[in-house]
Design a protein around this motif. Sequence first.
Motif, PDB file in Angstrom:
ATOM      1  N   ALA A   1      -4.902  -0.163  -7.991  1.00 33.43           N
ATOM      2  CA  ALA A   1      -3.855   0.711  -8.516  1.00 33.43           C
ATOM      3  C   ALA A   1      -2.682  -0.162  -8.940  1.00 33.43           C
ATOM      4  O   ALA A   1      -2.584  -1.332  -8.564  1.00 33.43           O
ATOM      5  CB  ALA A   1      -3.406   1.730  -7.472  1.00 33.43           C
ATOM      6  N   ALA A   2      -1.801   0.441  -9.732  1.00 33.26           N
ATOM      7  CA  ALA A   2      -0.606  -0.258 -10.229  1.00 33.26           C
ATOM      8  C   ALA A   2       0.604   0.650 -10.040  1.00 33.26           C
ATOM      9  O   ALA A   2       0.490   1.770  -9.544  1.00 33.26           O
ATOM     10  CB  ALA A   2      -0.798  -0.616 -11.703  1.00 33.26           C
ATOM     11  N   LEU A   3       1.757   0.166 -10.476  1.00 34.59           N
ATOM     12  CA  LEU A   3       2.972   0.975 -10.352  1.00 34.59           C
ATOM     13  C   LEU A   3       2.981   2.153 -11.314  1.00 34.59           C
ATOM     14  O   LEU A   3       3.637   3.157 -11.048  1.00 34.59           O
ATOM     15  CB  LEU A   3       4.215   0.101 -10.541  1.00 34.59           C
ATOM     16  CG  LEU A   3       4.389  -0.963  -9.451  1.00 34.59           C
ATOM     17  CD1 LEU A   3       5.548  -1.881  -9.781  1.00 34.59           C
ATOM     18  CD2 LEU A   3       4.594  -0.304  -8.086  1.00 34.59           C
ATOM     19  N   THR A   4       2.247   2.023 -12.431  1.00 37.40           N
ATOM     20  CA  THR A   4       2.107   3.145 -13.361  1.00 37.40           C
ATOM     21  C   THR A   4       0.652   3.238 -13.803  1.00 37.40           C
ATOM     22  O   THR A   4      -0.079   2.239 -13.808  1.00 37.40           O
ATOM     23  CB  THR A   4       2.987   2.991 -14.620  1.00 37.40           C
ATOM     24  OG1 THR A   4       2.477   1.904 -15.413  1.00 37.40           O
ATOM     25  CG2 THR A   4       4.454   2.744 -14.267  1.00 37.40           C
ATOM     26  N   ALA A   5       0.252   4.437 -14.203  1.00 36.33           N
ATOM     27  CA  ALA A   5      -1.113   4.632 -14.699  1.00 36.33           C
ATOM     28  C   ALA A   5      -1.344   3.835 -15.974  1.00 36.33           C
ATOM     29  O   ALA A   5      -2.440   3.311 -16.194  1.00 36.33           O
ATOM     30  CB  ALA A   5      -1.378   6.122 -14.928  1.00 36.33           C
ATOM     31  N   ALA A   6      -0.322   3.722 -16.812  1.00 30.60           N
ATOM     32  CA  ALA A   6      -0.465   2.981 -18.072  1.00 30.60           C
ATOM     33  C   ALA A   6      -0.738   1.500 -17.816  1.00 30.60           C
ATOM     34  O   ALA A   6      -1.567   0.895 -18.509  1.00 30.60           O
ATOM     35  CB  ALA A   6       0.786   3.150 -18.932  1.00 30.60           C
ATOM     36  N   GLU A   7      -0.074   0.907 -16.831  1.00 31.33           N
ATOM     37  CA  GLU A   7      -0.312  -0.502 -16.506  1.00 31.33           C
ATOM     38  C   GLU A   7      -1.739  -0.700 -15.990  1.00 31.33           C
ATOM     39  O   GLU A   7      -2.430  -1.649 -16.383  1.00 31.33           O
ATOM     40  CB  GLU A   7       0.696  -0.979 -15.458  1.00 31.33           C
ATOM     41  CG  GLU A   7       2.102  -1.084 -15.999  1.00 31.33           C
ATOM     42  CD  GLU A   7       3.132  -1.313 -14.909  1.00 31.33           C
ATOM     43  OE1 GLU A   7       3.949  -2.246 -15.075  1.00 31.33           O
ATOM     44  OE2 GLU A   7       3.137  -0.584 -13.898  1.00 31.33           O
ATOM     45  N   HIS A   8      -2.175   0.185 -15.122  1.00 31.35           N
ATOM     46  CA  HIS A   8      -3.540   0.105 -14.589  1.00 31.35           C
ATOM     47  C   HIS A   8      -4.548   0.236 -15.722  1.00 31.35           C
ATOM     48  O   HIS A   8      -5.465  -0.570 -15.839  1.00 31.35           O
ATOM     49  CB  HIS A   8      -3.749   1.211 -13.543  1.00 31.35           C
ATOM     50  CG  HIS A   8      -5.135   1.284 -13.027  1.00 31.35           C
ATOM     51  ND1 HIS A   8      -5.606   0.452 -12.037  1.00 31.35           N
ATOM     52  CD2 HIS A   8      -6.174   2.093 -13.366  1.00 31.35           C
ATOM     53  CE1 HIS A   8      -6.877   0.746 -11.787  1.00 31.35           C
ATOM     54  NE2 HIS A   8      -7.241   1.742 -12.580  1.00 31.35           N
ATOM     55  N   LYS A   9      -4.353   1.243 -16.567  1.00 29.49           N
ATOM     56  CA  LYS A   9      -5.292   1.498 -17.660  1.00 29.49           C
ATOM     57  C   LYS A   9      -5.359   0.314 -18.626  1.00 29.49           C
ATOM     58  O   LYS A   9      -6.442  -0.048 -19.090  1.00 29.49           O
ATOM     59  CB  LYS A   9      -4.907   2.769 -18.410  1.00 29.49           C
ATOM     60  CG  LYS A   9      -5.892   3.111 -19.501  1.00 29.49           C
ATOM     61  CD  LYS A   9      -5.528   4.400 -20.216  1.00 29.49           C
ATOM     62  CE  LYS A   9      -6.560   4.674 -21.304  1.00 29.49           C
ATOM     63  NZ  LYS A   9      -6.241   5.864 -22.069  1.00 29.49           N
ATOM     64  N   ALA A  10      -4.217  -0.289 -18.947  1.00 30.36           N
ATOM     65  CA  ALA A  10      -4.223  -1.437 -19.856  1.00 30.36           C
ATOM     66  C   ALA A  10      -5.068  -2.576 -19.299  1.00 30.36           C
ATOM     67  O   ALA A  10      -5.856  -3.190 -20.022  1.00 30.36           O
ATOM     68  CB  ALA A  10      -2.795  -1.904 -20.124  1.00 30.36           C
TER      69      ALA A  10
ATOM     70  N   VAL B   1       0.834  -1.205   0.000  1.00 28.66           N
ATOM     71  CA  VAL B   1       0.000   0.000   0.000  1.00 28.66           C
ATOM     72  C   VAL B   1       0.873   1.261   0.000  1.00 28.66           C
ATOM     73  O   VAL B   1       0.501   2.289  -0.566  1.00 28.66           O
ATOM     74  CB  VAL B   1      -0.977  -0.014   1.202  1.00 28.66           C
ATOM     75  CG1 VAL B   1      -1.677   1.320   1.382  1.00 28.66           C
ATOM     76  CG2 VAL B   1      -1.997  -1.142   1.028  1.00 28.66           C
ATOM     77  N   ALA B   2       2.065   1.177   0.613  1.00 30.94           N
ATOM     78  CA  ALA B   2       2.963   2.337   0.723  1.00 30.94           C
ATOM     79  C   ALA B   2       3.750   2.633  -0.560  1.00 30.94           C
ATOM     80  O   ALA B   2       4.400   3.680  -0.655  1.00 30.94           O
ATOM     81  CB  ALA B   2       3.939   2.115   1.875  1.00 30.94           C
ATOM     82  N   LEU B   3       3.699   1.751  -1.552  1.00 35.83           N
ATOM     83  CA  LEU B   3       4.445   1.981  -2.797  1.00 35.83           C
ATOM     84  C   LEU B   3       3.913   3.211  -3.536  1.00 35.83           C
ATOM     85  O   LEU B   3       2.743   3.573  -3.389  1.00 35.83           O
ATOM     86  CB  LEU B   3       4.317   0.755  -3.710  1.00 35.83           C
ATOM     87  CG  LEU B   3       4.995  -0.526  -3.256  1.00 35.83           C
ATOM     88  CD1 LEU B   3       4.569  -1.697  -4.150  1.00 35.83           C
ATOM     89  CD2 LEU B   3       6.502  -0.360  -3.250  1.00 35.83           C
ATOM     90  N   PRO B   4       4.749   3.831  -4.376  1.00 42.65           N
ATOM     91  CA  PRO B   4       4.234   4.912  -5.230  1.00 42.65           C
ATOM     92  C   PRO B   4       3.372   4.296  -6.339  1.00 42.65           C
ATOM     93  O   PRO B   4       3.880   3.594  -7.207  1.00 42.65           O
ATOM     94  CB  PRO B   4       5.506   5.554  -5.794  1.00 42.65           C
ATOM     95  CG  PRO B   4       6.557   4.505  -5.694  1.00 42.65           C
ATOM     96  CD  PRO B   4       6.180   3.613  -4.540  1.00 42.65           C
ATOM     97  N   LEU B   5       2.076   4.519  -6.266  1.00 42.21           N
ATOM     98  CA  LEU B   5       1.117   3.863  -7.151  1.00 42.21           C
ATOM     99  C   LEU B   5       0.363   4.877  -7.985  1.00 42.21           C
ATOM    100  O   LEU B   5       0.277   6.048  -7.632  1.00 42.21           O
ATOM    101  CB  LEU B   5       0.129   3.027  -6.325  1.00 42.21           C
ATOM    102  CG  LEU B   5       0.746   1.935  -5.454  1.00 42.21           C
ATOM    103  CD1 LEU B   5      -0.282   1.384  -4.480  1.00 42.21           C
ATOM    104  CD2 LEU B   5       1.322   0.826  -6.314  1.00 42.21           C
ATOM    105  N   GLU B   6      -0.220   4.383  -9.071  1.00 40.60           N
ATOM    106  CA  GLU B   6      -1.031   5.211  -9.967  1.00 40.60           C
ATOM    107  C   GLU B   6      -2.237   4.401 -10.420  1.00 40.60           C
ATOM    108  O   GLU B   6      -2.162   3.182 -10.449  1.00 40.60           O
ATOM    109  CB  GLU B   6      -0.209   5.621 -11.203  1.00 40.60           C
ATOM    110  CG  GLU B   6       0.981   6.507 -10.893  1.00 40.60           C
ATOM    111  CD  GLU B   6       0.587   7.889 -10.419  1.00 40.60           C
ATOM    112  OE1 GLU B   6      -0.538   8.339 -10.734  1.00 40.60           O
ATOM    113  OE2 GLU B   6       1.389   8.524  -9.732  1.00 40.60           O
TER     114      GLU B   6
END
Length: 180
Positions: free
Chosen positions: A148-157, A29-34
Amino acid sequence: MTAPEAEPRLALDPARTALVLVDLMDRIVALPLEPRKGTEVLAAAEELAAAFRKAGALVVLIRVERTGVPEQPPGSGLVAGLAADGDIEIVKRTIGGFQGTGLDERLREHGVSTLVFGGIATNLGVESTARAAADLGYDLVFAEDAMAALTAAEHKASVSLDFPRLGTVVTAAQVHFTAG
């Protein structure tokens, strides 16, 4: 001017539905997520879990443990206060939550046929677990704002390309239960 239409609701049978929350552990949960912070994912997941419990639906909490280490890193337990009596806690040692965990058997013992997903990371633990669930014949629902994911692009995909092929993508607010 007409009033905006209410958000469509997805009515689920609480006796046949489980909420599956993946890797809601302090260190994850503490990771930088998007596209949202881990604390936002956690808040949405906690609201969903409370609604599921109130309706008498099953809540499954999956967390990962590393293999081949003498002890797990700090923050490897579920976030404090997330688990409640009656929940099922699953410990996985792979990306997905089904391999070697007994999750399928536990869900079937409870008569579950529909899974609602949330957690971190959208494209890793959540998607891997969902793909296995689809292979096992479960109906799938994805609460997009509880992930959430590590990047917004990964989440969106995952939520725009992969999840619609596996099930239904909704917001947490759209998840409701049929009157029993």
